[in-house]
Design a protein around this motif. Structure first.
Motif, PDB file in Angstrom:
ATOM      1  N   ASP A 286     -15.959 -16.175  -3.110  1.00 22.26           N
ATOM      2  CA  ASP A 286     -14.892 -15.722  -3.988  1.00 22.26           C
ATOM      3  C   ASP A 286     -15.422 -14.887  -5.142  1.00 22.26           C
ATOM      4  O   ASP A 286     -14.700 -14.070  -5.686  1.00 22.26           O
ATOM      5  CB  ASP A 286     -14.101 -16.922  -4.524  1.00 22.26           C
ATOM      6  CG  ASP A 286     -13.237 -17.557  -3.446  1.00 22.26           C
ATOM      7  OD1 ASP A 286     -12.914 -16.854  -2.461  1.00 22.26           O
ATOM      8  OD2 ASP A 286     -12.893 -18.733  -3.581  1.00 22.26           O
ATOM      9  N   HIS A 287     -16.706 -15.063  -5.532  1.00 17.73           N
ATOM     10  CA  HIS A 287     -17.247 -14.275  -6.640  1.00 17.73           C
ATOM     11  C   HIS A 287     -17.409 -12.804  -6.258  1.00 17.73           C
ATOM     12  O   HIS A 287     -17.602 -11.955  -7.123  1.00 17.73           O
ATOM     13  CB  HIS A 287     -18.565 -14.865  -7.145  1.00 17.73           C
ATOM     14  CG  HIS A 287     -19.736 -14.610  -6.251  1.00 17.73           C
ATOM     15  ND1 HIS A 287     -19.975 -15.342  -5.122  1.00 17.73           N
ATOM     16  CD2 HIS A 287     -20.713 -13.680  -6.321  1.00 17.73           C
ATOM     17  CE1 HIS A 287     -21.064 -14.884  -4.528  1.00 17.73           C
ATOM     18  NE2 HIS A 287     -21.531 -13.874  -5.226  1.00 17.73           N
ATOM     19  N   ASP A 288     -17.296 -12.501  -4.980  1.00 18.48           N
ATOM     20  CA  ASP A 288     -17.365 -11.118  -4.515  1.00 18.48           C
ATOM     21  C   ASP A 288     -16.029 -10.403  -4.717  1.00 18.48           C
ATOM     22  O   ASP A 288     -15.931  -9.205  -4.567  1.00 18.48           O
ATOM     23  CB  ASP A 288     -17.742 -11.109  -3.030  1.00 18.48           C
ATOM     24  CG  ASP A 288     -18.161  -9.747  -2.537  1.00 18.48           C
ATOM     25  OD1 ASP A 288     -18.711  -8.976  -3.342  1.00 18.48           O
ATOM     26  OD2 ASP A 288     -17.933  -9.456  -1.360  1.00 18.48           O
ATOM     27  N   ARG A 289     -15.003 -11.155  -5.062  1.00 18.98           N
ATOM     28  CA  ARG A 289     -13.663 -10.608  -5.233  1.00 18.98           C
ATOM     29  C   ARG A 289     -13.272 -10.559  -6.697  1.00 18.98           C
ATOM     30  O   ARG A 289     -13.600 -11.435  -7.467  1.00 18.98           O
ATOM     31  CB  ARG A 289     -12.641 -11.479  -4.500  1.00 18.98           C
ATOM     32  CG  ARG A 289     -12.866 -11.558  -3.024  1.00 18.98           C
ATOM     33  CD  ARG A 289     -11.881 -12.491  -2.376  1.00 18.98           C
ATOM     34  NE  ARG A 289     -12.117 -12.563  -0.945  1.00 18.98           N
ATOM     35  CZ  ARG A 289     -11.771 -13.594  -0.204  1.00 18.98           C
ATOM     36  NH1 ARG A 289     -11.153 -14.631  -0.733  1.00 18.98           N
ATOM     37  NH2 ARG A 289     -12.014 -13.590   1.085  1.00 18.98           N
ATOM     38  N   ALA A 290     -12.533  -9.532  -7.056  1.00 21.46           N
ATOM     39  CA  ALA A 290     -11.935  -9.438  -8.384  1.00 21.46           C
ATOM     40  C   ALA A 290     -10.453  -9.181  -8.161  1.00 21.46           C
ATOM     41  O   ALA A 290     -10.085  -8.392  -7.310  1.00 21.46           O
ATOM     42  CB  ALA A 290     -12.562  -8.305  -9.180  1.00 21.46           C
ATOM     43  N   GLY A 291      -9.606  -9.850  -8.870  1.00 20.53           N
ATOM     44  CA  GLY A 291      -8.175  -9.683  -8.628  1.00 20.53           C
ATOM     45  C   GLY A 291      -7.698 -10.646  -7.566  1.00 20.53           C
ATOM     46  O   GLY A 291      -8.430 -11.502  -7.096  1.00 20.53           O
ATOM     47  N   GLU A 292      -6.458 -10.474  -7.163  1.00 18.10           N
ATOM     48  CA  GLU A 292      -5.836 -11.449  -6.280  1.00 18.10           C
ATOM     49  C   GLU A 292      -6.065 -11.124  -4.809  1.00 18.10           C
ATOM     50  O   GLU A 292      -5.845 -10.000  -4.365  1.00 18.10           O
ATOM     51  CB  GLU A 292      -4.334 -11.521  -6.569  1.00 18.10           C
ATOM     52  CG  GLU A 292      -3.670 -12.676  -5.869  1.00 18.10           C
ATOM     53  CD  GLU A 292      -2.227 -12.876  -6.289  1.00 18.10           C
ATOM     54  OE1 GLU A 292      -1.635 -13.849  -5.820  1.00 18.10           O
ATOM     55  OE2 GLU A 292      -1.706 -12.067  -7.066  1.00 18.10           O
ATOM     56  N   PHE A 293      -6.511 -12.110  -4.053  1.00 21.18           N
ATOM     57  CA  PHE A 293      -6.671 -12.007  -2.605  1.00 21.18           C
ATOM     58  C   PHE A 293      -5.386 -12.485  -1.927  1.00 21.18           C
ATOM     59  O   PHE A 293      -4.952 -11.915  -0.945  1.00 21.18           O
ATOM     60  CB  PHE A 293      -7.861 -12.842  -2.129  1.00 21.18           C
ATOM     61  CG  PHE A 293      -8.188 -12.674  -0.671  1.00 21.18           C
ATOM     62  CD1 PHE A 293      -8.925 -11.576  -0.242  1.00 21.18           C
ATOM     63  CD2 PHE A 293      -7.771 -13.591   0.275  1.00 21.18           C
ATOM     64  CE1 PHE A 293      -9.240 -11.408   1.104  1.00 21.18           C
ATOM     65  CE2 PHE A 293      -8.076 -13.435   1.616  1.00 21.18           C
ATOM     66  CZ  PHE A 293      -8.816 -12.342   2.032  1.00 21.18           C
TER      67      PHE A 293
ATOM     68  N   PRO B  99      -9.519  -6.492  -3.784  1.00 20.86           N
ATOM     69  CA  PRO B  99      -9.931  -5.932  -5.073  1.00 20.86           C
ATOM     70  C   PRO B  99     -11.330  -6.435  -5.438  1.00 20.86           C
ATOM     71  O   PRO B  99     -11.660  -7.590  -5.178  1.00 20.86           O
ATOM     72  CB  PRO B  99      -8.900  -6.475  -6.064  1.00 20.86           C
ATOM     73  CG  PRO B  99      -7.781  -7.004  -5.248  1.00 20.86           C
ATOM     74  CD  PRO B  99      -8.351  -7.359  -3.907  1.00 20.86           C
ATOM     75  N   ASN B 100     -12.147  -5.552  -6.009  1.00 18.06           N
ATOM     76  CA  ASN B 100     -13.491  -5.937  -6.426  1.00 18.06           C
ATOM     77  C   ASN B 100     -14.010  -4.932  -7.446  1.00 18.06           C
ATOM     78  O   ASN B 100     -13.367  -3.931  -7.722  1.00 18.06           O
ATOM     79  CB  ASN B 100     -14.414  -6.017  -5.208  1.00 18.06           C
ATOM     80  CG  ASN B 100     -14.601  -4.670  -4.573  1.00 18.06           C
ATOM     81  OD1 ASN B 100     -15.371  -3.861  -5.064  1.00 18.06           O
ATOM     82  ND2 ASN B 100     -13.895  -4.403  -3.491  1.00 18.06           N
ATOM     83  N   THR B 101     -15.178  -5.213  -7.959  1.00 19.72           N
ATOM     84  CA  THR B 101     -15.774  -4.326  -8.964  1.00 19.72           C
ATOM     85  C   THR B 101     -16.943  -3.515  -8.415  1.00 19.72           C
ATOM     86  O   THR B 101     -17.513  -2.711  -9.138  1.00 19.72           O
ATOM     87  CB  THR B 101     -16.277  -5.160 -10.159  1.00 19.72           C
ATOM     88  OG1 THR B 101     -17.224  -6.118  -9.680  1.00 19.72           O
ATOM     89  CG2 THR B 101     -15.131  -5.871 -10.846  1.00 19.72           C
ATOM     90  N   HIS B 102     -17.308  -3.705  -7.158  1.00 20.03           N
ATOM     91  CA  HIS B 102     -18.520  -3.093  -6.618  1.00 20.03           C
ATOM     92  C   HIS B 102     -18.286  -1.936  -5.655  1.00 20.03           C
ATOM     93  O   HIS B 102     -19.241  -1.265  -5.264  1.00 20.03           O
ATOM     94  CB  HIS B 102     -19.394  -4.149  -5.928  1.00 20.03           C
ATOM     95  CG  HIS B 102     -18.693  -4.892  -4.831  1.00 20.03           C
ATOM     96  ND1 HIS B 102     -18.436  -4.337  -3.601  1.00 20.03           N
ATOM     97  CD2 HIS B 102     -18.187  -6.142  -4.793  1.00 20.03           C
ATOM     98  CE1 HIS B 102     -17.818  -5.215  -2.845  1.00 20.03           C
ATOM     99  NE2 HIS B 102     -17.640  -6.319  -3.544  1.00 20.03           N
TER     100      HIS B 102
ATOM    101  N   THR C 223     -23.541  -7.711  -1.367  1.00 20.05           N
ATOM    102  CA  THR C 223     -22.482  -7.140  -2.199  1.00 20.05           C
ATOM    103  C   THR C 223     -22.898  -5.780  -2.746  1.00 20.05           C
ATOM    104  O   THR C 223     -22.115  -4.831  -2.754  1.00 20.05           O
ATOM    105  CB  THR C 223     -22.150  -8.105  -3.352  1.00 20.05           C
ATOM    106  OG1 THR C 223     -21.635  -9.309  -2.779  1.00 20.05           O
ATOM    107  CG2 THR C 223     -21.124  -7.511  -4.295  1.00 20.05           C
ATOM    108  N   ALA C 224     -24.140  -5.666  -3.168  1.00 16.66           N
ATOM    109  CA  ALA C 224     -24.616  -4.436  -3.807  1.00 16.66           C
ATOM    110  C   ALA C 224     -24.688  -3.246  -2.860  1.00 16.66           C
ATOM    111  O   ALA C 224     -24.746  -2.104  -3.307  1.00 16.66           O
ATOM    112  CB  ALA C 224     -25.995  -4.681  -4.422  1.00 16.66           C
ATOM    113  N   THR C 225     -24.681  -3.496  -1.550  1.00 18.02           N
ATOM    114  CA  THR C 225     -24.812  -2.397  -0.589  1.00 18.02           C
ATOM    115  C   THR C 225     -23.479  -1.993   0.041  1.00 18.02           C
ATOM    116  O   THR C 225     -23.455  -1.231   1.000  1.00 18.02           O
ATOM    117  CB  THR C 225     -25.801  -2.761   0.532  1.00 18.02           C
ATOM    118  OG1 THR C 225     -25.327  -3.924   1.214  1.00 18.02           O
ATOM    119  CG2 THR C 225     -27.192  -3.006  -0.023  1.00 18.02           C
ATOM    120  N   ALA C 226     -22.370  -2.483  -0.489  1.00 18.26           N
ATOM    121  CA  ALA C 226     -21.054  -2.162   0.087  1.00 18.26           C
ATOM    122  C   ALA C 226     -20.802  -0.661   0.070  1.00 18.26           C
ATOM    123  O   ALA C 226     -21.153   0.032  -0.881  1.00 18.26           O
ATOM    124  CB  ALA C 226     -19.961  -2.884  -0.681  1.00 18.26           C
TER     125      ALA C 226
END
Length: 150
Positions: free
Chosen positions: A3-10, A90-93, A107-110
């Motif tokens: 879940d920490h890979d997500r930002a906002g509502e899933f 939604p996410n920040t990456h 996550t960093a290579t998305a």
């Protein structure tokens, strides 16, 4: 996917979508060995077990989530510890629709996903088409290379 890979509502898991995804994989893929849910009463994830995997892997699994908001995650892991996943959330990456490449789906290579469709069956078919191309050609570069699959 954490879940920490997500930002906002899933959003809450949408069971009819997971059922449709299961049916599509059973129809399309002869290597499906089994399908199951993580919880019989309140499933949050569909698990599809395959009898073979990419490259040196002799087994693989897809862990799939689909929400009522149309967010999703198709996470592949195999017996050779190769991971990749297609996500829409939604996410920040990265962009909302993205791909985490093998070998570790970090996550960093998305990267932006080549999947433009949003309907459950079409997204499922797109993931399957690309997995199948990578499997048959023994080439993980095929996973996110199609032009608007399926």
């Amino acid at each position: 996917m954490s879940d920490h890979d997500r930002a906002g509502e899933f959003g809450p898991i949408y069971l009819p979508a997971l059922q449709r995804i299961r049916d599509c994989w059973l129809e399309l893929e002869p290597l499906v060995e089994a399908t199951s849910y993580d919880d019989v009463v309140a499933p949050t994830e569909l698990q599809i077990t395959l009898t073979d995997g990419l490259g040196d892997a002799d087994a693989a699994r897809l862990d799939i989530q689909w929400s009522e908001l149309g967010m999703y995650s198709f996470h592949y892991v195999d017996s050779a510890d190769v991971n990749w996943r297609f996500d829409r959330h939604p996410n920040t990456h990265s962009p909302k629709v993205h791909f985490h490449p093998p070998p570790d789906a970090a996550t960093a290579t998305a990267k932006p996903s080549c999947i433009d469709v949003t309907e459950v069956s079409l997204v499922t078919r797109a993931v399957h088409v690309m997995w199948r191309a990578a499997y048959e050609n023994d080439d993980t570069d095929r996973l996110n290379s199609a032009s608007n699959p399926p």
